[in-house]
Design an enzyme around this catalytic site. Structure first.
Site, PDB file in Angstrom:
ATOM      1  N   GLN A  59      26.927  65.808 -19.566  1.00 46.86           N
ATOM      2  CA  GLN A  59      26.004  66.931 -19.452  1.00 46.86           C
ATOM      3  C   GLN A  59      24.738  66.510 -18.718  1.00 46.86           C
ATOM      4  O   GLN A  59      24.216  65.419 -18.919  1.00 46.86           O
ATOM      5  CB  GLN A  59      25.678  67.493 -20.834  1.00 46.86           C
ATOM      6  CG  GLN A  59      25.206  66.489 -21.855  1.00 46.86           C
ATOM      7  CD  GLN A  59      24.989  67.126 -23.205  1.00 46.86           C
ATOM      8  OE1 GLN A  59      24.942  68.338 -23.346  1.00 46.86           O
ATOM      9  NE2 GLN A  59      24.845  66.296 -24.229  1.00 46.86           N
ATOM     10  N   HIS A  81      28.117  70.226 -16.926  1.00 43.95           N
ATOM     11  CA  HIS A  81      27.623  71.026 -18.060  1.00 43.95           C
ATOM     12  C   HIS A  81      26.558  72.018 -17.570  1.00 43.95           C
ATOM     13  O   HIS A  81      26.676  73.207 -17.780  1.00 43.95           O
ATOM     14  CB  HIS A  81      27.084  70.149 -19.192  1.00 43.95           C
ATOM     15  CG  HIS A  81      27.075  70.842 -20.528  1.00 43.95           C
ATOM     16  ND1 HIS A  81      28.205  70.931 -21.311  1.00 43.95           N
ATOM     17  CD2 HIS A  81      26.097  71.476 -21.199  1.00 43.95           C
ATOM     18  CE1 HIS A  81      27.916  71.599 -22.414  1.00 43.95           C
ATOM     19  NE2 HIS A  81      26.641  71.939 -22.369  1.00 43.95           N
ATOM     20  N   ASP A 124      27.686  75.552 -18.675  1.00 44.85           N
ATOM     21  CA  ASP A 124      27.300  76.201 -19.927  1.00 44.85           C
ATOM     22  C   ASP A 124      26.255  77.266 -19.625  1.00 44.85           C
ATOM     23  O   ASP A 124      25.099  76.956 -19.309  1.00 44.85           O
ATOM     24  CB  ASP A 124      26.735  75.153 -20.892  1.00 44.85           C
ATOM     25  CG  ASP A 124      26.410  75.733 -22.258  1.00 44.85           C
ATOM     26  OD1 ASP A 124      26.610  76.947 -22.451  1.00 44.85           O
ATOM     27  OD2 ASP A 124      25.959  74.964 -23.128  1.00 44.85           O
ATOM     28  N   GLU A 159      31.326  77.971 -20.177  1.00 43.65           N
ATOM     29  CA  GLU A 159      31.052  77.919 -21.618  1.00 43.65           C
ATOM     30  C   GLU A 159      30.049  79.006 -21.994  1.00 43.65           C
ATOM     31  O   GLU A 159      29.067  79.237 -21.283  1.00 43.65           O
ATOM     32  CB  GLU A 159      30.496  76.540 -21.989  1.00 43.65           C
ATOM     33  CG  GLU A 159      30.237  76.351 -23.469  1.00 43.65           C
ATOM     34  CD  GLU A 159      29.837  74.936 -23.820  1.00 43.65           C
ATOM     35  OE1 GLU A 159      29.143  74.765 -24.839  1.00 43.65           O
ATOM     36  OE2 GLU A 159      30.214  74.007 -23.079  1.00 43.65           O
ATOM     37  N   ASP A 193      31.555  78.312 -27.749  1.00 43.98           N
ATOM     38  CA  ASP A 193      30.573  77.414 -28.344  1.00 43.98           C
ATOM     39  C   ASP A 193      29.750  78.177 -29.372  1.00 43.98           C
ATOM     40  O   ASP A 193      29.833  77.914 -30.567  1.00 43.98           O
ATOM     41  CB  ASP A 193      29.678  76.819 -27.255  1.00 43.98           C
ATOM     42  CG  ASP A 193      28.576  75.927 -27.816  1.00 43.98           C
ATOM     43  OD1 ASP A 193      28.514  75.744 -29.045  1.00 43.98           O
ATOM     44  OD2 ASP A 193      27.769  75.406 -27.034  1.00 43.98           O
ATOM     45  N   GLN A 215      34.302  74.048 -27.936  1.00 46.68           N
ATOM     46  CA  GLN A 215      33.516  72.839 -28.146  1.00 46.68           C
ATOM     47  C   GLN A 215      33.346  72.632 -29.643  1.00 46.68           C
ATOM     48  O   GLN A 215      32.733  73.462 -30.339  1.00 46.68           O
ATOM     49  CB  GLN A 215      32.129  72.893 -27.496  1.00 46.68           C
ATOM     50  CG  GLN A 215      31.413  71.573 -27.706  1.00 46.68           C
ATOM     51  CD  GLN A 215      29.969  71.510 -27.272  1.00 46.68           C
ATOM     52  OE1 GLN A 215      29.226  70.624 -27.694  1.00 46.68           O
ATOM     53  NE2 GLN A 215      29.537  72.440 -26.429  1.00 46.68           N
ATOM     54  N   LYS A 217      31.392  70.989 -32.157  1.00 44.21           N
ATOM     55  CA  LYS A 217      30.083  70.336 -32.234  1.00 44.21           C
ATOM     56  C   LYS A 217      29.998  69.556 -33.539  1.00 44.21           C
ATOM     57  O   LYS A 217      29.742  70.126 -34.600  1.00 44.21           O
ATOM     58  CB  LYS A 217      28.978  71.383 -32.134  1.00 44.21           C
ATOM     59  CG  LYS A 217      28.942  72.090 -30.781  1.00 44.21           C
ATOM     60  CD  LYS A 217      27.999  73.265 -30.779  1.00 44.21           C
ATOM     61  CE  LYS A 217      28.525  74.393 -31.634  1.00 44.21           C
ATOM     62  NZ  LYS A 217      27.742  75.627 -31.537  1.00 44.21           N
TER      63      LYS A 217
END
Length: 304
Positions: A59, A81, A124, A159, A193, A215, A217
């Site tokens: 990222q 990212h 993202d 994302e 996400d 994702q 997390k």
């Protein structure tokens, strides 16, 4: 004197405490058994650990050009990212700024990458696509198609294209947009996400088919057994999985995540912590290399 009443309140430990304590317990068991943390996980869940490093996702933060160049130099499998936190400057009207950035990435990868280097372009958006088009799936689909064309010949992943007010609304919107892309036979993949924060959330997204990838997390899920179960739930439901987390994690939690990845074999492992790219990539790459070497040579010792 006034009477004093003692009241005991029982409640779960904070997720951060569960995250840290579970890492310590896993590490202790691995040391006691003389094996890697990946082998402990694989044994507990009856899994076959990876025999090669898991592909890495990196990222960039807001330094989306400079850090992307470092990712290409390191031949990262999924990049950059490119977190969106300023829609006018980073996405632009009708997506023009993001289209320009995607085209720059394609040109740079083609010029600097080796023959056969074929990374995914992962962006993202933090809801920016829905913000631009009032969360209308037909209009969002048109923009996704334009970005997919700009990303060719590389796979494009988006994302959190939209962020809605509830888990149910988010699942429904992601599911609908995925159905639209599949109906049009588009290659772009949508990554869930937002609102996929707990094991129950992730299972709900998987059951609904609300995305092409999730994702996971790790810090949000608390104890790392939840992250393991989340990866396995995605895999059993045919959903891609990025074993992710936060750039604000510690080096210790990043090392543990490398072992979780080797045991569960997600599609991607996020490099962390930090957004300087080099240190995060080196940390997870080196940890996976050490773990694989130890698994190949079980008589070796490890110093902590």
């Amino acid at each position: 004197e006034p009477a004093v009443e003692r009241v005991t309140v029982e409640r779960p430990l904070h997720v951060a405490i569960r995250y840290g304590v579970s890492q310590a317990l896993l590490g202790a068991v691995a040391l006691a058994r003389g094996v890697t943390m990946a082998q402990v996980i694989a044994g507990e869940w009856d899994l076959a650990p990876a025999d090669a490093p898991v592909p890495i996702h990196a990222q960039s933060g807001t330094e989306r050009y400079y850090t992307a160049q470092k990712m290409v130099a390191r031949r990262i499998a999924s990049l950059p990212h490119g977190l969106v936190d300023n829609v006018p400057e980073q996405v632009g009207a009708a997506g023009a700024e993001l289209t320009r950035y995607i085209r720059w990435l394609v040109e740079y990868i083609g010029a600097q990458g080796d023959e056969g280097y074929d990374p995914a372009i992962h962006l993202d958006l933090h809801g920016a696509l829905g913000e631009l088009y009032d969360n209308q799936p037909g209009r969002m689909l048109g923009q996704l198609f334009a970005w997919e064309m700009a990303a060719k010949p590389y796979l494009l992943r988006i994302e959190s294209p939209m962020v809605l007010e509830s888990r149910e609304a988010q699942i429904e919107a992601m599911k609908t947009l995925c159905e639209y892309t599949r109906l049009r036979k588009m290659k772009v993949q949508l990554v869930a996400d937002e609102w996929a924060n707990t094991l129950d959330d992730i299972r709900a997204f998987v059951d609904a088919g609300a995305g092409d990838m999730i994702q996971v997390k790790m810090p949000d899920l608390g104890s790392i057994h939840n992250a393991i179960e989340a990866v396995l739930a995605c895999q059993s439901g045919g959903m891609g999985v990025l074993l992710g987390g936060s750039y604000a994690e510690t080096d210790l939690s990043a090392r543990v995540s490398a072992h979780v990845a080797l045991a569960t074999r997600p599609d991607l492992l996020m490099a962390k912590p930090g957004m300087g790219v080099d240190e995060a990539i080196s940390l997870v790459q080196n940890e996976m290399a050490r773990a694989l070497a130890r698994m190949d040579n079980p008589n070796s010792t490890v110093e902590e």
